[in-house]
Design a protein around this motif. Structure first.
Motif, PDB file in Angstrom:
ATOM      1  N   ARG A 203       0.842  -1.192   0.000  1.00 22.82           N
ATOM      2  CA  ARG A 203       0.000   0.000   0.000  1.00 22.82           C
ATOM      3  C   ARG A 203       0.873   1.237   0.000  1.00 22.82           C
ATOM      4  O   ARG A 203       1.895   1.284   0.698  1.00 22.82           O
ATOM      5  CB  ARG A 203      -0.924   0.005   1.224  1.00 22.82           C
ATOM      6  CG  ARG A 203      -1.950   1.129   1.181  1.00 22.82           C
ATOM      7  CD  ARG A 203      -3.033   0.960   2.223  1.00 22.82           C
ATOM      8  NE  ARG A 203      -2.620   1.404   3.539  1.00 22.82           N
ATOM      9  CZ  ARG A 203      -2.437   0.604   4.564  1.00 22.82           C
ATOM     10  NH1 ARG A 203      -2.613  -0.712   4.415  1.00 22.82           N
ATOM     11  NH2 ARG A 203      -2.075   1.068   5.747  1.00 22.82           N
ATOM     12  N   VAL A 204       0.467   2.248  -0.796  1.00 20.40           N
ATOM     13  CA  VAL A 204       1.205   3.502  -0.893  1.00 20.40           C
ATOM     14  C   VAL A 204       0.257   4.639  -0.558  1.00 20.40           C
ATOM     15  O   VAL A 204      -0.812   4.758  -1.163  1.00 20.40           O
ATOM     16  CB  VAL A 204       1.815   3.703  -2.296  1.00 20.40           C
ATOM     17  CG1 VAL A 204       2.578   5.032  -2.354  1.00 20.40           C
ATOM     18  CG2 VAL A 204       2.736   2.549  -2.657  1.00 20.40           C
ATOM     19  N   GLU A 205       0.628   5.463   0.437  1.00 19.38           N
ATOM     20  CA  GLU A 205      -0.157   6.633   0.834  1.00 19.38           C
ATOM     21  C   GLU A 205       0.734   7.862   0.691  1.00 19.38           C
ATOM     22  O   GLU A 205       1.466   8.218   1.615  1.00 19.38           O
ATOM     23  CB  GLU A 205      -0.659   6.491   2.268  1.00 19.38           C
ATOM     24  CG  GLU A 205      -1.573   5.303   2.488  1.00 19.38           C
ATOM     25  CD  GLU A 205      -1.984   5.155   3.943  1.00 19.38           C
ATOM     26  OE1 GLU A 205      -1.497   5.963   4.774  1.00 19.38           O
ATOM     27  OE2 GLU A 205      -2.781   4.247   4.254  1.00 19.38           O
ATOM     28  N   ALA A 206       0.709   8.497  -0.494  1.00 18.99           N
ATOM     29  CA  ALA A 206       1.527   9.676  -0.762  1.00 18.99           C
ATOM     30  C   ALA A 206       0.749  10.917  -0.371  1.00 18.99           C
ATOM     31  O   ALA A 206      -0.262  11.249  -0.989  1.00 18.99           O
ATOM     32  CB  ALA A 206       1.917   9.715  -2.235  1.00 18.99           C
ATOM     33  N   LEU A 207       1.211  11.616   0.688  1.00 19.71           N
ATOM     34  CA  LEU A 207       0.544  12.823   1.153  1.00 19.71           C
ATOM     35  C   LEU A 207       1.187  14.091   0.596  1.00 19.71           C
ATOM     36  O   LEU A 207       0.614  15.172   0.694  1.00 19.71           O
ATOM     37  CB  LEU A 207       0.577  12.872   2.688  1.00 19.71           C
ATOM     38  CG  LEU A 207      -0.040  11.655   3.390  1.00 19.71           C
ATOM     39  CD1 LEU A 207       0.094  11.800   4.898  1.00 19.71           C
ATOM     40  CD2 LEU A 207      -1.491  11.484   2.995  1.00 19.71           C
ATOM     41  N   GLY A 208       2.343  13.960   0.025  1.00 14.46           N
ATOM     42  CA  GLY A 208       3.058  15.080  -0.580  1.00 14.46           C
ATOM     43  C   GLY A 208       4.125  14.545  -1.515  1.00 14.46           C
ATOM     44  O   GLY A 208       4.746  13.508  -1.248  1.00 14.46           O
ATOM     45  N   GLY A 209       4.357  15.206  -2.631  1.00 18.86           N
ATOM     46  CA  GLY A 209       5.309  14.699  -3.611  1.00 18.86           C
ATOM     47  C   GLY A 209       4.663  13.709  -4.556  1.00 18.86           C
ATOM     48  O   GLY A 209       3.420  13.649  -4.692  1.00 18.86           O
ATOM     49  N   HIS A 210       5.481  12.869  -5.177  1.00 19.83           N
ATOM     50  CA  HIS A 210       4.994  11.925  -6.189  1.00 19.83           C
ATOM     51  C   HIS A 210       5.482  10.531  -5.851  1.00 19.83           C
ATOM     52  O   HIS A 210       6.681  10.318  -5.595  1.00 19.83           O
ATOM     53  CB  HIS A 210       5.502  12.327  -7.583  1.00 19.83           C
ATOM     54  CG  HIS A 210       5.055  13.694  -8.005  1.00 19.83           C
ATOM     55  ND1 HIS A 210       3.816  13.942  -8.558  1.00 19.83           N
ATOM     56  CD2 HIS A 210       5.683  14.896  -7.920  1.00 19.83           C
ATOM     57  CE1 HIS A 210       3.701  15.242  -8.820  1.00 19.83           C
ATOM     58  NE2 HIS A 210       4.833  15.838  -8.440  1.00 19.83           N
ATOM     59  N   ALA A 211       4.555   9.557  -5.855  1.00 19.90           N
ATOM     60  CA  ALA A 211       4.916   8.177  -5.575  1.00 19.90           C
ATOM     61  C   ALA A 211       5.761   7.621  -6.707  1.00 19.90           C
ATOM     62  O   ALA A 211       5.439   7.804  -7.887  1.00 19.90           O
ATOM     63  CB  ALA A 211       3.655   7.340  -5.378  1.00 19.90           C
ATOM     64  N   GLY A 222      16.889   1.737   1.004  1.00 21.92           N
ATOM     65  CA  GLY A 222      17.381   3.012   0.494  1.00 21.92           C
ATOM     66  C   GLY A 222      16.749   3.449  -0.810  1.00 21.92           C
ATOM     67  O   GLY A 222      17.045   4.549  -1.298  1.00 21.92           O
ATOM     68  N   GLN A 223      15.860   2.633  -1.400  1.00 22.72           N
ATOM     69  CA  GLN A 223      15.245   2.989  -2.672  1.00 22.72           C
ATOM     70  C   GLN A 223      14.245   4.123  -2.483  1.00 22.72           C
ATOM     71  O   GLN A 223      13.562   4.213  -1.473  1.00 22.72           O
ATOM     72  CB  GLN A 223      14.566   1.761  -3.277  1.00 22.72           C
ATOM     73  CG  GLN A 223      13.925   2.022  -4.647  1.00 22.72           C
ATOM     74  CD  GLN A 223      13.372   0.759  -5.275  1.00 22.72           C
ATOM     75  OE1 GLN A 223      13.781  -0.349  -4.920  1.00 22.72           O
ATOM     76  NE2 GLN A 223      12.424   0.909  -6.197  1.00 22.72           N
ATOM     77  N   LEU A 224      14.137   5.008  -3.478  1.00 23.21           N
ATOM     78  CA  LEU A 224      13.227   6.143  -3.436  1.00 23.21           C
ATOM     79  C   LEU A 224      11.787   5.654  -3.584  1.00 23.21           C
ATOM     80  O   LEU A 224      11.443   4.965  -4.542  1.00 23.21           O
ATOM     81  CB  LEU A 224      13.557   7.127  -4.552  1.00 23.21           C
ATOM     82  CG  LEU A 224      12.685   8.386  -4.639  1.00 23.21           C
ATOM     83  CD1 LEU A 224      12.849   9.234  -3.378  1.00 23.21           C
ATOM     84  CD2 LEU A 224      13.044   9.198  -5.886  1.00 23.21           C
ATOM     85  N   LEU A 225      10.933   6.050  -2.619  1.00 24.49           N
ATOM     86  CA  LEU A 225       9.532   5.646  -2.637  1.00 24.49           C
ATOM     87  C   LEU A 225       8.614   6.800  -3.000  1.00 24.49           C
ATOM     88  O   LEU A 225       7.715   6.655  -3.834  1.00 24.49           O
ATOM     89  CB  LEU A 225       9.130   5.088  -1.255  1.00 24.49           C
ATOM     90  CG  LEU A 225       9.947   3.903  -0.739  1.00 24.49           C
ATOM     91  CD1 LEU A 225       9.472   3.507   0.642  1.00 24.49           C
ATOM     92  CD2 LEU A 225       9.884   2.726  -1.707  1.00 24.49           C
ATOM     93  N   ILE A 226       8.805   7.951  -2.366  1.00 20.94           N
ATOM     94  CA  ILE A 226       8.019   9.143  -2.665  1.00 20.94           C
ATOM     95  C   ILE A 226       9.003  10.280  -2.888  1.00 20.94           C
ATOM     96  O   ILE A 226       9.803  10.605  -2.016  1.00 20.94           O
ATOM     97  CB  ILE A 226       7.053   9.490  -1.518  1.00 20.94           C
ATOM     98  CG1 ILE A 226       6.086   8.322  -1.270  1.00 20.94           C
ATOM     99  CG2 ILE A 226       6.271  10.754  -1.833  1.00 20.94           C
ATOM    100  CD1 ILE A 226       5.171   8.542  -0.079  1.00 20.94           C
ATOM    101  N   SER A 227       8.930  10.887  -4.042  1.00 17.12           N
ATOM    102  CA  SER A 227       9.897  11.920  -4.416  1.00 17.12           C
ATOM    103  C   SER A 227       9.338  13.308  -4.137  1.00 17.12           C
ATOM    104  O   SER A 227       8.156  13.575  -4.376  1.00 17.12           O
ATOM    105  CB  SER A 227      10.255  11.793  -5.894  1.00 17.12           C
ATOM    106  OG  SER A 227      11.113  12.848  -6.291  1.00 17.12           O
ATOM    107  N   GLY A 228      10.200  14.182  -3.642  1.00 18.24           N
ATOM    108  CA  GLY A 228       9.834  15.577  -3.451  1.00 18.24           C
ATOM    109  C   GLY A 228      10.328  16.457  -4.577  1.00 18.24           C
ATOM    110  O   GLY A 228      10.252  17.689  -4.472  1.00 18.24           O
TER     111      GLY A 228
END
Length: 396
Positions: A203-211, A222-228
């Motif tokens: 499950r992914v819950e992105a509240l800010g930025g981009h999933a 260390g992998q990027l999950l949600i990018s700002g």
């Protein structure tokens, strides 16, 4: 009833009077103002009465010129009771010590009770009070509540109010903790959400930025999950605060070695009990030198404060220290017992490693014996939130 109580407090003595003219004795009592009570006739010339010790001496003096015999009997009341202890110096010393303890227990602080603290440790509060000067042995009358709050609250940032009320020799510290508002997200913060550990995203819950990942994706630590970081074709790159939660299935492997042979305590071979008295932070030992210690010994210490009826605490605590020494014997546990002990230890270690919201979905154990040691291996599948926020480093 009040007259009887008054006579008991001032003390009275039984007098047996024998005279051929008893009426003259009674008349002399009236003439000299000698009060008496409980008059009882034994025969025509003998009677008994009770009077105070001072009046008994006056009665003997008044009847000295009369054919009269005055015999003192049993004395009752408080003065007579106390007079019996005038040569018992040990009891008098004990009463004096008790009075001193009672006085010291009333004007000095010998114990602390902290109430109202839920997140702040009691030791932290007591240390702040000690730095201010309120400690064991402090004069209770010297505490200035307003000045205490002004100084102690500067050290305890999570306390909004404090009061120290002294009852007997116990200082009751009442604390009200500060309720801080929730953390406000700063829009100027620039961050990404990366994987704290490897797992399968559920499950992914992105509240800010981009999933940057989808459900069913396998991610590494260390992998990027949600990018700002947002790249616009017209204005270029824009940095923002990437935040959110990413839930994933994770796997753990833990192992522990459980010995099959060991030693255990069997029979009690020796026991020593020692007493001591604690006056504040000072201890008076009521025993000599010598003790028994070691892995085969168990030490139990009991503290019993001295209190008066009604719960009034005295500044003395009786300390009973009991040391028991045991004989040891070798034992060998079965592989099943060792496996159960190892499994319980691994499950507890797994719960301590997981974050609060994580759950254990599946567990599998495997065992292997290596000599006198049983190796227990745990393979666990868990569901947890693996995202953590890291700031974006911008090159100048």
């Amino acid at each position: 009833m009040y007259r009887s109580l008054f006579n008991f407090l001032q003390g009275n003595i039984l007098l047996q009077i024998e005279s051929p003219y008893p009426e003259r004795v009674i008349n002399l009592c009236g003439v000299h103002g000698i009060t008496f009570w409980d008059l009882r006739w034994m025969d025509e010339t003998t009677f008994t009465l009770r009077t105070t010790r001072r009046n008994a001496w006056r009665l003997k003096k008044a009847t000295a010129s009369v054919a009269c015999t005055v015999t003192a009997g049993r004395e009752r009341g408080v003065p007579g009771f106390l007079r019996r202890f005038r040569k018992r110096y040990v009891l008098l010393a004990g009463a004096a010590v008790f009075g001193v303890l009672l006085l010291c227990g009333h004007i000095f602080i010998w114990d602390f009770e902290v109430e109202g603290n839920e997140t702040i440790p009691t030791e932290t509060i007591l240390r702040a009070l000690e730095d201010y000067g309120v400690r064991v042995g402090t004069l209770s009358l010297s505490i200035d509540q307003e000045d205490l709050r002004n100084h102690v609250l500067l050290e305890l940032h999570d306390v909004s109010w404090m009061a120290v009320n002294v009852r007997g020799c116990t200082a009751h510290v009442q604390v009200v903790e500060r309720h801080r508002p929730p953390t406000i997200v700063c829009d100027e913060e620039r961050s990404n959400v990366v994987a704290r550990r490897a797992g399968l995203v559920t499950r992914v819950e992105a509240l800010g930025g981009h999933a940057q990942v989808m459900v069913g994706t396998v991610v590494t630590e260390g992998q990027l999950l949600i990018s700002g970081v947002t790249d616009f074709d017209t204005v270029g790159v824009r940095l923002s605060h990437g935040m959110g939660k990413v839930w994933a299935r994770t796997w753990y492997e833990l192992s522990v070695s459980v010995p099959l042979q060991g030693t255990e305590k069997v029979n009690e071979s020796r026991k020593i009990s020692r007493l001591a008295l604690d006056f504040g932070k000072h201890r008076i030992k009521l025993y000599g030198k010598g003790s028994i210690t070691g892995d085969e010994c168990d030490k139990i210490i009991r503290y019993k404060p001295w209190t008066l009826p009604g719960g009034y605490r005295l500044p003395v605590t009786l300390v009973t220290e009991t040391v028991r020494q045991y004989d040891t014997a070798a034992y060998e546990r079965t592989e099943k017992e060792a496996q159960q002990e190892g499994e319980a230890a691994l499950l507890q270690a797994l719960q301590e490693m997981l974050p609060p919201e994580a759950t254990v979905e599946n567990t599998k154990f495997s065992v292997s014996r290596q000599g006198d040691v049983l190796q227990v291996l745990l393979s666990a599948e868990c569901l947890e939130q693996i995202g953590e926020s890291v700031p974006i480093e911008v090159a100048e």
